[in-house]
Write an enzyme that holds these catalytic residues in place. Structure first.
Site, PDB file in Angstrom:
ATOM      1  N   HIS A  69       0.837  -1.190   0.015  1.00 28.06           N
ATOM      2  CA  HIS A  69      -0.008  -0.180  -0.033  1.00 28.06           C
ATOM      3  C   HIS A  69       0.534   1.130  -0.074  1.00 28.06           C
ATOM      4  O   HIS A  69       0.482   2.034  -0.792  1.00 28.06           O
ATOM      5  CB  HIS A  69      -0.781  -0.037   1.238  1.00 28.06           C
ATOM      6  CG  HIS A  69      -1.915  -0.992   1.022  1.00 28.06           C
ATOM      7  ND1 HIS A  69      -1.941  -2.365   1.211  1.00 28.06           N
ATOM      8  CD2 HIS A  69      -3.303  -0.693   1.017  1.00 28.06           C
ATOM      9  CE1 HIS A  69      -3.082  -2.976   1.029  1.00 28.06           C
ATOM     10  NE2 HIS A  69      -3.890  -1.724   0.898  1.00 28.06           N
TER      11      HIS A  69
ATOM     12  N   HIS B 111       0.611  -2.623   9.263  1.00 29.22           N
ATOM     13  CA  HIS B 111       1.705  -2.767   8.839  1.00 29.22           C
ATOM     14  C   HIS B 111       2.624  -2.125  10.050  1.00 29.22           C
ATOM     15  O   HIS B 111       2.094  -1.495  10.901  1.00 29.22           O
ATOM     16  CB  HIS B 111       2.193  -2.136   7.602  1.00 29.22           C
ATOM     17  CG  HIS B 111       2.055  -3.017   6.340  1.00 29.22           C
ATOM     18  ND1 HIS B 111       2.894  -3.854   5.976  1.00 29.22           N
ATOM     19  CD2 HIS B 111       0.988  -3.007   5.407  1.00 29.22           C
ATOM     20  CE1 HIS B 111       2.272  -4.320   4.808  1.00 29.22           C
ATOM     21  NE2 HIS B 111       1.146  -3.826   4.542  1.00 29.22           N
TER      22      HIS B 111
ATOM     23  N   ASP C   8       7.863  -1.440   8.058  1.00 26.90           N
ATOM     24  CA  ASP C   8       7.401  -1.681   6.557  1.00 26.90           C
ATOM     25  C   ASP C   8       7.190  -0.493   5.777  1.00 26.90           C
ATOM     26  O   ASP C   8       7.502  -0.736   4.302  1.00 26.90           O
ATOM     27  CB  ASP C   8       6.096  -2.615   6.646  1.00 26.90           C
ATOM     28  CG  ASP C   8       6.256  -3.852   7.678  1.00 26.90           C
ATOM     29  OD1 ASP C   8       7.213  -4.409   7.888  1.00 26.90           O
ATOM     30  OD2 ASP C   8       4.985  -4.347   8.360  1.00 26.90           O
TER      31      ASP C   8
END
Length: 236
Positions: A112, A157, A161
């Site tokens: 994302h 996350h 990350d």
């Protein structure tokens, strides 16, 4: 740490869709839309190819284990048709939870965040940096930053990350465009220089299709805009 906000991850995905629409508009009215689109596809594919490697070699605990069922499934009990169907569901849903896609274990690094960052970089790179587009650039940056924050606030996350995703995406974006800008220079094509040979080897490793993709370009893509039916509306 930031307390979990239940709607945050969905908000991040709607921001991704907004950035995608903005990029689609820029692409549609840009004179060099084909060059930009294939550059986007190559960089995006490379980012996610590297992500596949890091996912396989990195195992992190589930950050949202109290809210998502990540019980391991036995592939031995699944038929090839079921596996292909599951893969197709993830592909057609673009990995988005708002499209009813649920995944576990794909934490290092955040897809994302990489998607948000890449849309942002392409919008900034292929629109002129002047007063007429300042609002677009500010909005794109704000959307990118808030999108990443919402990914973290949704506890989908770890911070690492997202940092890794942003850094890797930025470096690949910059490196590809550096190669594109210098590919026709004498220094880039100087086979007698050891440093140049190493540079070209790394380019071929990171972007195996680079020379084919850029064979008909001259590096610099001007800020030339036109309607898709070739009526020019702006030259930047």
């Amino acid at each position: 740490s930031v307390p979990r906000i239940p709607w945050a991850f969905a908000a991040a995905e709607y921001i991704i869709l907004t950035e995608a629409i903005l990029f689609g508009i820029v692409l549609a009215v840009h004179r060099h839309r084909a060059v930009i689109f294939r550059r986007f596809c190559l960089i995006y594919g490379t980012v996610f190819m590297f992500r596949c490697v890091t996912m396989m070699v990195t195992s992190l605990s589930v950050p949202q284990k109290d809210f998502v069922d990540c019980t391991a499934l036995s592939h031995a009990q699944s038929t090839p048709t079921e596996l292909i169907s599951a893969a197709w569901h993830i592909f057609t849903g673009a990995g988005l939870s708002v499209a009813d896609v649920t995944s576990c274990g794909d934490y290092m690094y955040s897809g994302h965040t990489a998607t948000l960052a890449l849309f942002n970089f392409f919008i900034l790179e292929y629109t002129p940096d002047n007063h007429s587009t300042k609002a677009l650039h500010v909005f794109s940056w704000v959307a990118c930053i808030f999108g990443i924050f919402f990914v973290l606030a949704g506890h989908q996350h770890y911070t690492l990350d997202c940092l890794m995703a942003f850094y890797i995406t930025h470096r690949l974006f910059q490196y590809y465009h550096l190669c594109a800008l210098t590919q026709n220079s004498t220094a880039f094509n100087n086979e007698s220089d050891e440093e140049t040979r190493q540079f070209r080897k790394w380019t071929q490793f990171a972007f195996p299709m680079f020379e084919w993709m850029e064979s008909d370009t001259h590096g610099v893509v001007g800020h030339d805009f036109e309607w898709p039916w070739n009526a020019k509306i702006l030259r930047g």
